[in-house]
Design a protein around this motif. Sequence first.
Motif, mmCIF file in Angstrom:
data_model
loop_
_atom_site.group_PDB
_atom_site.id
_atom_site.type_symbol
_atom_site.label_atom_id
_atom_site.label_comp_id
_atom_site.label_asym_id
_atom_site.label_seq_id
_atom_site.Cartn_x
_atom_site.Cartn_y
_atom_site.Cartn_z
ATOM 1 N N TRP A 77 1.137 -1.079 0.068
ATOM 2 C CA TRP A 77 0.085 -0.498 -0.102
ATOM 3 C C TRP A 77 0.963 1.371 0.132
ATOM 4 O O TRP A 77 0.074 2.078 -0.520
ATOM 5 C CB TRP A 77 -1.235 -0.095 1.310
ATOM 6 C CG TRP A 77 -1.183 1.441 1.039
ATOM 7 C CD1 TRP A 77 -2.836 1.754 0.601
ATOM 8 C CD2 TRP A 77 -1.878 2.403 2.070
ATOM 9 N NE1 TRP A 77 -3.384 2.596 0.582
ATOM 10 C CE2 TRP A 77 -2.689 3.368 1.956
ATOM 11 C CE3 TRP A 77 -0.448 3.142 2.655
ATOM 12 C CZ2 TRP A 77 -2.653 4.421 2.343
ATOM 13 C CZ3 TRP A 77 -0.559 3.945 3.163
ATOM 14 C CH2 TRP A 77 -2.118 5.263 2.857
ATOM 15 N N ARG A 80 2.655 2.354 -3.629
ATOM 16 C CA ARG A 80 1.011 2.539 -4.134
ATOM 17 C C ARG A 80 1.033 3.643 -4.362
ATOM 18 O O ARG A 80 0.179 4.369 -4.769
ATOM 19 C CB ARG A 80 -0.177 1.517 -4.569
ATOM 20 C CG ARG A 80 -0.472 -0.080 -4.561
ATOM 21 C CD ARG A 80 -1.297 -0.507 -5.152
ATOM 22 N NE ARG A 80 -2.378 -0.710 -3.518
ATOM 23 C CZ ARG A 80 -2.135 -1.595 -2.705
ATOM 24 N NH1 ARG A 80 -1.156 -2.124 -2.743
ATOM 25 N NH2 ARG A 80 -2.995 -0.854 -0.953
ATOM 26 N N ARG A 81 0.555 4.225 -2.964
ATOM 27 C CA ARG A 81 -0.179 5.293 -2.253
ATOM 28 C C ARG A 81 0.823 6.922 -2.528
ATOM 29 O O ARG A 81 1.075 7.453 -2.963
ATOM 30 C CB ARG A 81 -0.306 5.448 -0.619
ATOM 31 C CG ARG A 81 -0.163 6.678 -0.571
ATOM 32 C CD ARG A 81 -1.646 7.505 -1.335
ATOM 33 N NE ARG A 81 -2.813 7.977 0.044
ATOM 34 C CZ ARG A 81 -2.249 9.441 -0.161
ATOM 35 N NH1 ARG A 81 -0.935 9.743 -1.149
ATOM 36 N NH2 ARG A 81 -2.732 10.262 0.469
ATOM 37 N N TRP A 288 -5.956 -3.483 3.397
ATOM 38 C CA TRP A 288 -5.301 -2.679 3.237
ATOM 39 C C TRP A 288 -4.765 -2.488 1.263
ATOM 40 O O TRP A 288 -4.319 -1.650 0.266
ATOM 41 C CB TRP A 288 -3.901 -2.916 3.766
ATOM 42 C CG TRP A 288 -3.461 -2.305 4.700
ATOM 43 C CD1 TRP A 288 -3.383 -2.979 6.103
ATOM 44 C CD2 TRP A 288 -3.606 -0.770 5.229
ATOM 45 N NE1 TRP A 288 -3.487 -2.029 7.277
ATOM 46 C CE2 TRP A 288 -3.100 -1.075 7.229
ATOM 47 C CE3 TRP A 288 -3.177 -0.002 4.390
ATOM 48 C CZ2 TRP A 288 -3.308 1.079 7.030
ATOM 49 C CZ3 TRP A 288 -3.706 1.474 4.862
ATOM 50 C CH2 TRP A 288 -3.530 2.382 6.905
ATOM 51 N N GLU A 291 -8.966 -0.675 -2.763
ATOM 52 C CA GLU A 291 -9.184 0.703 -2.777
ATOM 53 C C GLU A 291 -10.613 0.724 -3.050
ATOM 54 O O GLU A 291 -11.007 2.305 -3.038
ATOM 55 C CB GLU A 291 -8.127 0.796 -3.372
ATOM 56 C CG GLU A 291 -6.946 0.979 -2.952
ATOM 57 C CD GLU A 291 -6.880 1.768 -2.325
ATOM 58 O OE1 GLU A 291 -6.898 2.785 -1.795
ATOM 59 O OE2 GLU A 291 -5.363 1.846 -1.358
#
Length: 395
Positions: A77, A80-81, A288, A291
């Motif tokens: 995560w 990705r974030r 997590w 999305e």
Amino acid sequence: MIYPERFSTLPAHAWPRLRALLDVHEGGGPLIQMTIGEPKHAFPAWVTDVITDNAAGFNSYPPNDGSPELKGAITDWIKRRYDVAMDPASEVMALNGTREGLYNAVIALCPETKNGQKPAILMPNPFYQVYMIGAISGAADPIMVNATAETGHLPDFSSVSEDVLARTAAVYICSPANPQGAVADHAYWADLIALAERYDFFIFADECYSEIYRDTPPVGVLQVAEAVGTDRNRIVAFHSLSKRSNLPGLRSGFVASGPETIAQIKQLRNYAGAPLPLPLQAAAAAVWADEDHVEENRRLYAAKFDAADRIFGNVPGYQSPEAGFFLWLPVEDDETAALKLWKETGVKVLPGGYLAQAVPGQDNPGKTYIRAALVAPQEQTARGLELIRDCLYAV
């Protein structure tokens, strides 16, 4: 207790103060609860299935630092974030809610003295009260730095005196900010990191509201630290599923930092931690990784933001929050406004002064605000906001 005097002069906590203020009076209408920031949107329905499918894990002691699957989901995560690659084995640790990590950070990481003096822990004012008690528990001085409209509702830590900065061991900072909804941009984080490098202190970044935003995802401290090339061990970032995924009861969060810092945090947790049960760790890992439910959550909050802007658009001093799920509404006196609102309408809000303290030479920066949480269903939230407007503002 070994040091009873350490806690003997603490101000009363916000919630007992609120009960003492309001509960001795009858509400003026059906209760509309807008005080506590407890998400009320639905969490993903499949979470229950994941817990049930992994229920055998209740028969085992859970890994203290988090299962490999959970830590892997967390670092995936983060990548990705924030486009930051972190080692799941050495640079993240699962938490039983981020309050645990925020509280223990001072005890785990801060020295007994700094430059021969008692260490100082800086924090925004208003502030999450765990910051203050964490500093006091770590035998440090909690130093509140006002975050007001004049400072963009974020604290200007560079304004702190040289002698205090010299003994500063860490800074707590919340972005998006609770209660104001202000967001630290890249320049703010970069300036704070530079200040931390100059005076050699940690940054404890409370980013629990990072996924509740209107348009642009808030920049994170980890990505700015990566961009400016600072030592990752100086940055301690905290995240949670409570707000992102409407799972405050799951008690799942994490802390991310460099390997040396995480090793120190793990050492304390070996003795004092309460790891998440394995079935709940499995659920957290799945959450997590998803999305879709987060996007739906943001859509629901966006509708409430739009309603707030429509209802309070003509109120002098109203500032539409960038992120989070609170309104920080200007009033003449916080307790007077909260009591009037309760007695005349049945709406409960939190006096802003309960989230802040007076600092030498300055008044309590929360005394002229009330905090309203936008966590109830859309219709109830809009009704509460209309009652606040009609009761407190002549517009």
